[in-house]
Enzyme design. Structure first.
Site, PDB file in Angstrom:
ATOM      1  N   GLY A   1      -0.270  18.352  22.649  1.00 31.59           N
ATOM      2  CA  GLY A   1      -0.110  17.277  21.669  1.00 31.59           C
ATOM      3  C   GLY A   1       1.181  17.467  20.897  1.00 31.59           C
TER       4      GLY A   1
ATOM      5  N   GLN B   1       6.381  16.645  13.470  1.00 31.26           N
ATOM      6  CA  GLN B   1       6.933  17.896  14.016  1.00 31.26           C
ATOM      7  C   GLN B   1       8.362  17.728  14.538  1.00 31.26           C
ATOM      8  OE1 GLN B   1       3.137  18.424  16.417  1.00 31.26           O
ATOM      9  NE2 GLN B   1       3.714  20.548  16.106  1.00 31.26           N
TER      10      GLN B   1
ATOM     11  N   CYS C   1      -0.229  25.895  17.700  1.00 34.38           N
ATOM     12  CA  CYS C   1       0.625  24.813  17.209  1.00 34.38           C
ATOM     13  C   CYS C   1       2.058  25.089  17.651  1.00 34.38           C
ATOM     14  CB  CYS C   1       0.552  24.752  15.675  1.00 34.38           C
ATOM     15  SG  CYS C   1       1.532  23.421  14.960  1.00 34.38           S
ATOM     16  N   LEU C   2       2.716  24.064  18.175  1.00 32.94           N
ATOM     17  CA  LEU C   2       4.099  24.239  18.624  1.00 32.94           C
ATOM     18  C   LEU C   2       5.034  24.540  17.443  1.00 32.94           C
ATOM     19  CD1 LEU C   2       4.226  21.344  21.252  1.00 32.94           C
ATOM     20  CD2 LEU C   2       3.930  23.789  21.695  1.00 32.94           C
TER      21      LEU C   2
ATOM     22  N   HIS D   1      -6.171  17.796  14.962  1.00 33.53           N
ATOM     23  CA  HIS D   1      -5.014  18.647  14.650  1.00 33.53           C
ATOM     24  C   HIS D   1      -3.762  17.785  14.438  1.00 33.53           C
ATOM     25  CE1 HIS D   1      -2.521  22.422  15.474  1.00 33.53           C
ATOM     26  NE2 HIS D   1      -1.623  21.456  15.660  1.00 33.53           N
ATOM     27  N   GLU D   2      -3.542  16.815  15.335  1.00 33.58           N
ATOM     28  CA  GLU D   2      -2.329  15.976  15.243  1.00 33.58           C
ATOM     29  C   GLU D   2      -2.398  15.021  14.043  1.00 33.58           C
ATOM     30  OE1 GLU D   2      -0.005  17.022  16.950  1.00 33.58           O
ATOM     31  OE2 GLU D   2      -1.154  18.129  18.434  1.00 33.58           O
TER      32      GLU D   2
ATOM     33  N   HIS E   1      -1.240  16.744  11.049  1.00 35.45           N
ATOM     34  CA  HIS E   1       0.232  16.802  10.920  1.00 35.45           C
ATOM     35  C   HIS E   1       0.746  15.557  10.201  1.00 35.45           C
ATOM     36  CE1 HIS E   1       1.551  20.420  12.955  1.00 35.45           C
ATOM     37  NE2 HIS E   1       0.924  20.128  14.078  1.00 35.45           N
TER      38      HIS E   1
HETATM   39  O1  K1U Z   1       0.457  20.011  17.446  1.00 33.73           O
HETATM   40  C1  K1U Z   1       0.898  20.848  18.186  1.00 33.73           C
HETATM   41  O2  K1U Z   1       1.708  21.661  17.787  1.00 33.73           O
HETATM   42  C2  K1U Z   1       0.452  20.928  19.644  1.00 33.73           C
HETATM   43  C3  K1U Z   1      -0.701  21.901  19.836  1.00 33.73           C
HETATM   44  C4  K1U Z   1      -1.958  21.096  19.936  1.00 33.73           C
HETATM   45  C5  K1U Z   1      -3.264  21.850  19.855  1.00 33.73           C
HETATM   46  C6  K1U Z   1      -3.535  22.935  20.642  1.00 33.73           C
HETATM   47  C7  K1U Z   1      -4.756  23.583  20.556  1.00 33.73           C
HETATM   48  C8  K1U Z   1      -5.712  23.126  19.705  1.00 33.73           C
HETATM   49  C9  K1U Z   1      -5.426  22.045  18.901  1.00 33.73           C
HETATM   50  C10 K1U Z   1      -4.212  21.396  18.985  1.00 33.73           C
HETATM   51  C11 K1U Z   1      -0.436  22.676  21.125  1.00 33.73           C
HETATM   52  O3  K1U Z   1      -0.293  22.129  22.147  1.00 33.73           O
HETATM   53  S1  K1U Z   1      -0.380  24.393  20.984  1.00 33.73           S
HETATM   54  C12 K1U Z   1      -0.061  25.016  22.616  1.00 33.73           C
HETATM   55  C13 K1U Z   1      -1.111  24.801  23.627  1.00 33.73           C
HETATM   56  O4  K1U Z   1      -0.788  24.253  24.651  1.00 33.73           O
HETATM   57  C14 K1U Z   1      -2.531  25.214  23.494  1.00 33.73           C
HETATM   58  C15 K1U Z   1      -2.954  26.204  22.638  1.00 33.73           C
HETATM   59  C16 K1U Z   1      -4.303  26.542  22.537  1.00 33.73           C
HETATM   60  C17 K1U Z   1      -5.239  25.904  23.325  1.00 33.73           C
HETATM   61  C18 K1U Z   1      -4.816  24.908  24.200  1.00 33.73           C
HETATM   62  C19 K1U Z   1      -3.481  24.594  24.293  1.00 33.73           C
HETATM   63 ZN    ZN Z   2       0.461  21.467  15.572  1.00 37.00          ZN
END
Ligand code: K1U
Ligand code: ZN
Length: 169
Positions: A46, A51, A92-93, A134-135, A138
């Site tokens: 996401g 961001q 989170c990225l 989560h998004e 943000h």
């Molecule tokens: O918002 C962001 O920074 C993106 C985030 C989204 C997210 C991941 C996990 C749970 C809730 C929201 C990411 O993509 S973090 C990297 C990722 O690919 C990931 C990390 C943990 C679990 C699954 C994917």
């Molecule tokens: Zn995030």
């Protein structure tokens, strides 16, 4: 298309509350494409406009295994949430390398416009539900580390600032 730089915690711009998208026009469609490309390149599931330092209510998500089912949510609105909640591991990225548990609603129903401007309703469970919540946080200027203890949050802040200083050297 273009890759967009992603803001890193504790950048104060991550605390900005996004404004509604006024019209789904060519600029917004180009932003959707750039954000989707940026999310795929960063290997995220996401990305919120906040961001990439754009403070308008726009999210892209793809939780599919094949990474071929991108969703665009413009002006998302939470219209229902399940009474049940669950602790999920989140990343989170904008906080690279940090993963921790956050409690979220198990299921949500969200109304949002897609990239064509059409209003849609999305019923989400599992990872999609977690990612949408989560998004949407943000867009309210909230980063997932805000749900952790002050001690953990401060440790993460110190670690991120040190990594950013070392990257600048
Ligand atoms: O918002 C962001 O920074 C993106 C985030 C989204 C997210 C991941 C996990 C749970 C809730 C929201 C990411 O993509 S973090 C990297 C990722 O690919 C990931 C990390 C943990 C679990 C699954 C994917
Ligand atoms: Zn995030």
């Amino acid at each position: 298309m273009a890759l967009l730089p992603i803001l890193c915690f504790p950048d104060p711009r991550l605390y900005t509350v996004a404004k509604p998208v006024a019209a789904v026009d060519a600029r917004i469609r180009a932003l959707c494409r750039d954000m989707t490309e940026t999310m795929y390149e960063a290997k995220g599931i996401g990305l919120a406009a906040t961001q990439v330092d754009v403070h308008e209510c726009l999210i892209v998500i793809d939780v599919s295994d094949k990474r071929d089912q991108a969703l665009v949510l413009i002006n998302p609105e939470l219209v229902w949430r399940s009474p049940e909640r669950h602790l999920n591991e989140e990343g989170c990225l904008s906080v690279p390398g940090i993963y921790d548990g956050v409690e979220r609603f198990d299921a949500v129903r969200v109304r949002a416009c897609d990239a064509t401007g059409q209003l849609r309703t999305i019923e989400a469970t599992g990872l999609l539900s977690v990612c949408i919540q989560h998004e949407m946080d943000h867009l309210l200027g909230r980063v997932f580390v805000e749900y952790l203890s002050p001690l953990k949050r401060n440790r993460i802040k110190t670690k991120m600032l040190k990594a950013q200083r070392e990257a600048e050297r």
